[in-house]
Design an enzyme around this catalytic site. Structure first.
Site, short mmCIF file in Angstrom:
data_model
loop_
_atom_site.label_atom_id
_atom_site.label_comp_id
_atom_site.label_asym_id
_atom_site.label_seq_id
_atom_site.Cartn_x
_atom_site.Cartn_y
_atom_site.Cartn_z
N ASP A 1 0.96 -1.16 0.14
CA ASP A 1 -0.10 0.07 -0.03
C ASP A 1 0.91 1.16 0.16
O ASP A 1 2.02 1.24 0.16
CB ASP A 1 -1.07 -0.07 1.30
CG ASP A 1 -1.67 1.21 1.45
OD1 ASP A 1 -2.24 1.52 0.48
OD2 ASP A 1 -1.57 1.66 2.52
N ASP B 1 -0.18 5.07 0.98
CA ASP B 1 -0.50 5.94 2.19
C ASP B 1 -0.46 5.08 3.49
O ASP B 1 -1.29 4.45 3.66
CB ASP B 1 -1.87 6.90 1.94
CG ASP B 1 -1.96 7.40 0.50
OD1 ASP B 1 -0.93 8.52 0.64
OD2 ASP B 1 -2.51 7.34 -0.17
N ASP C 1 -1.78 -1.12 5.70
CA ASP C 1 -2.02 -0.55 7.22
C ASP C 1 -3.53 -0.42 7.44
O ASP C 1 -3.80 -0.15 8.55
CB ASP C 1 -1.49 0.72 7.47
CG ASP C 1 -2.13 1.76 6.55
OD1 ASP C 1 -2.39 1.38 5.21
OD2 ASP C 1 -2.73 2.82 6.97
#
Length: 223
Positions: free
Chosen positions: A12, A14, A173
């Site tokens: 991922d 961000d 996250d």
């Protein structure tokens, strides 16, 4: 050196590879200001990140008095325009991220990015961070069309295809990351330092890391 167990490691963007919270918060607050609303703190905006810009803005509007679809549509365009002009002002790679990418590549695996950020924005942010030339591909939230962003497995499946196939793992996250990985039949590693919407232990990832120094050992244990 022992054989590395994965051919591809996806990330991922961000809250995983890069701390983009300062620039995303600035874009949200710029949009909120156009409706006369008070700014939100970076800490308040961090848990809103991960589902794409429109989802992030919708949560920002909900936190500052609510909105209707017409207002969301208008401010979404304003947010995107502001962010496009300020993509890499405060953003930085998380500690150890670049070294982790290089360590994985040194073991013969490819690294890629799958993000819900618009592909054009993702490419520019990764270029600003000096990471773009390390990646086999970048899949954005709009790359595959409507309904094909995480938590759909489609972008991770496309990442594997574009990277030449093989065994993959995914690092993220958010619940979007873990759900997409699992739907694609791929193990997930969650970052405790990310933009968490909930306790990291609740994401259901196969492993959790507190720092990128722990990533390669975690991937090797997943073998």
């Amino acid at each position: 050196m022992q054989h590395f167990p994965f051919d591809i490691v996806g990330f991922d963007l961000d809250g995983t590879l890069l701390d983009t919270s300062g620039d995303l918060a600035a874009a949200v607050n710029h949009a909120l200001a156009q409706d006369g609303r008070a700014p939100l703190s970076v800490a308040a905006i961090k848990p809103m990140i991960g589902g794409g810009a429109r989802h992030m803005l919708a949560q920002g509007l909900a936190a500052t008095g609510g909105s209707d679809d017409a207002l969301l549509d208008r401010l979404h365009r304003i947010l995107l325009d502001h962010y496009a002009a300020n993509l890499y002002v405060h953003s930085v790679p998380f500690p150890g991220a670049i070294a982790a990418l290089d360590a994985i590549k040194a073991r013969g695996a490819k690294v890629a990015v799958v993000t819900n950020k618009l592909e054009g924005f993702a490419l520019e942010v990764l270029r600003g961070a000096g990471l773009l030339d390390r990646l086999s591909c970048v899949i954005g939230g709009d790359t595959l069309g409507p309904g094909k962003a995480k938590p759909s497995p489609a972008p991770i499946e496309e990442m594997i295809r574009r990277s030449g196939g093989g065994r993959a793992a995914f690092v993220g996250d958010s619940i979007y990351d873990v759900a997409a990985a699992h739907a694609a039949g791929v193990p997930a590693i969650a970052c405790r330092f990310g933009f968490l919407m909930q306790p990291v232990e609740e994401l259901g990832a196969e492993a959790i890391i507190d720092h990128f120094d722990e990533l390669v050992p975690a991937l090797e244990r997943l073998a």
